[in-house]
Design an enzyme around this catalytic site. Structure first.
Site, mmCIF file in Angstrom:
data_model
loop_
_atom_site.group_PDB
_atom_site.id
_atom_site.type_symbol
_atom_site.label_atom_id
_atom_site.label_comp_id
_atom_site.label_asym_id
_atom_site.label_seq_id
_atom_site.Cartn_x
_atom_site.Cartn_y
_atom_site.Cartn_z
ATOM 1 N N THR A 136 0.878 -0.714 -0.085
ATOM 2 C CA THR A 136 0.159 0.141 0.165
ATOM 3 C C THR A 136 1.118 1.172 0.443
ATOM 4 O O THR A 136 0.840 2.382 -0.717
ATOM 5 C CB THR A 136 -1.096 0.188 0.997
ATOM 6 O OG1 THR A 136 -1.809 -1.630 1.199
ATOM 7 C CG2 THR A 136 -1.990 1.011 1.692
ATOM 8 N N SER B 225 5.027 -6.926 -1.442
ATOM 9 C CA SER B 225 4.560 -7.011 -0.200
ATOM 10 C C SER B 225 5.292 -8.879 0.279
ATOM 11 O O SER B 225 4.338 -9.229 0.034
ATOM 12 C CB SER B 225 3.082 -6.820 -0.180
ATOM 13 O OG SER B 225 2.615 -6.336 1.503
ATOM 14 N N CYS C 282 -20.533 -9.203 -6.948
ATOM 15 C CA CYS C 282 -20.556 -8.119 -6.687
ATOM 16 C C CYS C 282 -21.449 -7.722 -5.049
ATOM 17 O O CYS C 282 -21.345 -7.747 -4.649
ATOM 18 C CB CYS C 282 -22.060 -8.673 -6.910
ATOM 19 S SG CYS C 282 -22.777 -7.390 -7.281
HETATM 20 N N1 7TS Z 1 -2.089 -4.793 -4.567
HETATM 21 C C1 7TS Z 1 -2.484 -6.519 -4.008
HETATM 22 C C2 7TS Z 1 -2.936 -6.922 -5.448
HETATM 23 C C3 7TS Z 1 -3.311 -6.893 -3.356
HETATM 24 O O1 7TS Z 1 -4.233 -7.555 -3.718
HETATM 25 C C4 7TS Z 1 -3.228 -6.601 -1.370
HETATM 26 C C5 7TS Z 1 -4.115 -6.841 -0.626
HETATM 27 C C6 7TS Z 1 -2.272 -4.946 -1.568
HETATM 28 C C7 7TS Z 1 -2.010 -4.492 -2.987
HETATM 29 C C8 7TS Z 1 -2.426 -4.441 0.028
HETATM 30 O O2 7TS Z 1 -0.839 -4.992 0.892
HETATM 31 P P1 7TS Z 1 -0.304 -4.912 1.502
HETATM 32 O O3 7TS Z 1 0.718 -5.336 2.615
HETATM 33 O O4 7TS Z 1 -0.245 -3.219 1.460
HETATM 34 O O5 7TS Z 1 -1.674 -4.842 2.487
HETATM 35 N N2 7TS Z 1 -5.227 -8.161 -0.713
HETATM 36 C C9 7TS Z 1 -5.897 -8.893 -0.225
HETATM 37 C C10 7TS Z 1 -6.689 -9.425 -0.711
HETATM 38 O O6 7TS Z 1 -6.692 -10.152 -1.900
HETATM 39 N N3 7TS Z 1 -6.925 -9.469 0.539
HETATM 40 O O7 7TS Z 1 -6.747 -9.497 1.256
HETATM 41 C C11 7TS Z 1 -5.600 -8.849 1.330
#
Ligand code: 7TS
Length: 387
Positions: free
Chosen positions: A73, A203, A328
């Site tokens: 993020t 990440s 959805c």
């Molecule tokens: N980008 C993608 C494609 C992700 O799937 C996620 C987290 C993030 C960014 C964010 O990662 P973080 O480490 O900064 O939190 N995705 C998910 C999900 O699909 N279910 O829970 C978290």
């Protein structure tokens, strides 16, 4: 009761070897790496090794930057806001192009920048549910587009985007190219040199590393206004004391992801396909996206006559952790763009159960999960037909 974790796109178990490698950095080698005494310099060679592992894992050239961040993020915010401050805010290029299926940390950052005056263009998906080079070429503006941001693989469907071709089209039009590779690392080959991307986010907790640490690859010669201002850590590119134990863990996790890639592409895929075939044998079910276009660990399954959250609770009662892919969004009733793009019947589109495996998933777990899914779908369909 048996417990089976099938939500690896949300987070993964930390590999025990990664945990073991991190341990000394909590209580023995714990100096602040910016301090000048021996406690401060002791972690340096280990941090160098961790970074080297990340450069190798991504095939990044030595002269590129890899910033250590707090999560993907943060990496994604750094890119979008950095390009906004450095280019869009000043010059004539004022447009960000992205897709309708990005994670909220890209989508909502782009919307925030739109509120500050950036122009936001959301690309349509093709009938496979991805964005291809031809679509990008149709919408990119050689005078206006500053940044194209397209994820490498989607978290809900596992759909893989052709980042190399997209980066090429972006560059031919004078734009920068960013990819969120959170769901790609450890699942498919990721090579920043081959794909020729300018920025790439990752990440650690998505590839058996710890939570709360991520990274950002920045191609050599590019510099982004930092998201966090403060001390001179990372050459002033990202202030804040580095999370040393987790950085060490992320480096090893990245190396192990590369070592286990072949296993992921064969054995994890075999188990995923076994689960998918079993679900498709049940009447009125479908899986979103062609298999060849998906990461090897992911299934987004739509089940007619079964409400997604009811299904999740029923699975949870039987020890199975899965997730609702937002087939959805229940409050807004806006259909998932991938469902719309690939023309899924509306009756089916309201249930999306996401099943995501990892290299720690066993065949016995998949056999148990198949049984639980079959029984759960039968039970829930009986209940809903009795109303
Ligand atoms: N980008 C993608 C494609 C992700 O799937 C996620 C987290 C993030 C960014 C964010 O990662 P973080 O480490 O900064 O939190 N995705 C998910 C999900 O699909 N279910 O829970 C978290």
């Amino acid at each position: 009761m048996q417990r089976v974790y099938l939500d690896n796109n949300a987070t993964t178990i930390v590999d025990p070897l990664v945990k073991e490698a991190m341990d000394p950095f909590f209580t023995q080698i714990y100096g602040n790496p910016n301090s000048l005494h021996d406690f401060g310099t002791e972690p340096h060679p280990y941090m160098r090794l961790a970074l080297d592992r990340m450069y190798k894992g991504l095939n990044a050239p030595d002269d590129a930057d890899i910033l250590i961040t707090g999560c993907a993020t943060e990496s994604n915010n750094t890119v979008l806001k950095g390009v906004y401050y450095d280019i869009m805010h000043h010059g004539k290029r004022n447009q960000i192009i992205t897709t309708p299926v990005e994670h909220p940390c890209v989508a909502n950052t782009a919307k925030f920048l739109e509120s500050l005056g950036a122009e936001l263009k959301i690309l349509p998906l093709n009938e496979d549910g991805i964005v291809d080079q031809e679509i990008l070429r149709r919408f990119i503006n050689p005078d206006k587009t500053a940044l194209v941001s397209v994820m490498w693989a989607n978290n809900e469907t596992g759909m893989i985007f052709p980042v190399k071709e997209l980066a090429e089209a972006a560059h031919e039009n004078g734009a920068l190219f960013h990819t969120d590779a959170v769901q790609a690392i450890g699942k498919i080959p990721v090579d920043v040199r081959d794909a020729n991307v300018d920025f790439l986010s990752f990440s650690a907790h998505k590839f058996h590393g710890p939570k709360g640490i991520g990274g950002l690859f920045i191609r050599q010669g590019l510099r982004l206004t930092p998201l966090l201002h403060g001390g001179e850590q990372m050459g002033g590119k990202r202030a804040g004391t580095v999370n040393v134990p987790e950085m060490i863990g992320m480096g090893l996790a990245m190396e192990m992801a590369a070592q286990n890639l072949e296993y992921e592409l064969t054995e994890v895929r075999r188990l995923r396909d076994k689960m998918e075939d079993a679900l498709l044998k049940i009447d009125d079910t479908l899986v979103v996206g062609r298999r060849g276009l998906r990461t090897p660990n992911t299934i987004l399954c739509s089940i007619k006559g079964v409400e997604g959250e009811a299904m999740l609770w029923d699975l949870n009662k039987n020890g199975i952790a899965a997730s609702t892919g937002s087939a959805c969004a229940s409050e807004s009733l806006v259909p998932n763009p991938t469902f719309v793009a690939i023309g899924i019947n509306k009756d089916l589109a309201h249930t999306g159960i996401r099943i995501s495996l990892s290299r720690f998933t066993t065949e016995q777990e998949i056999d148990y999960a198949i049984d639980v899914f079959r029984n759960s779908i039968e039970r829930l369909r009986k209940i809903s037909s009795s109303y």
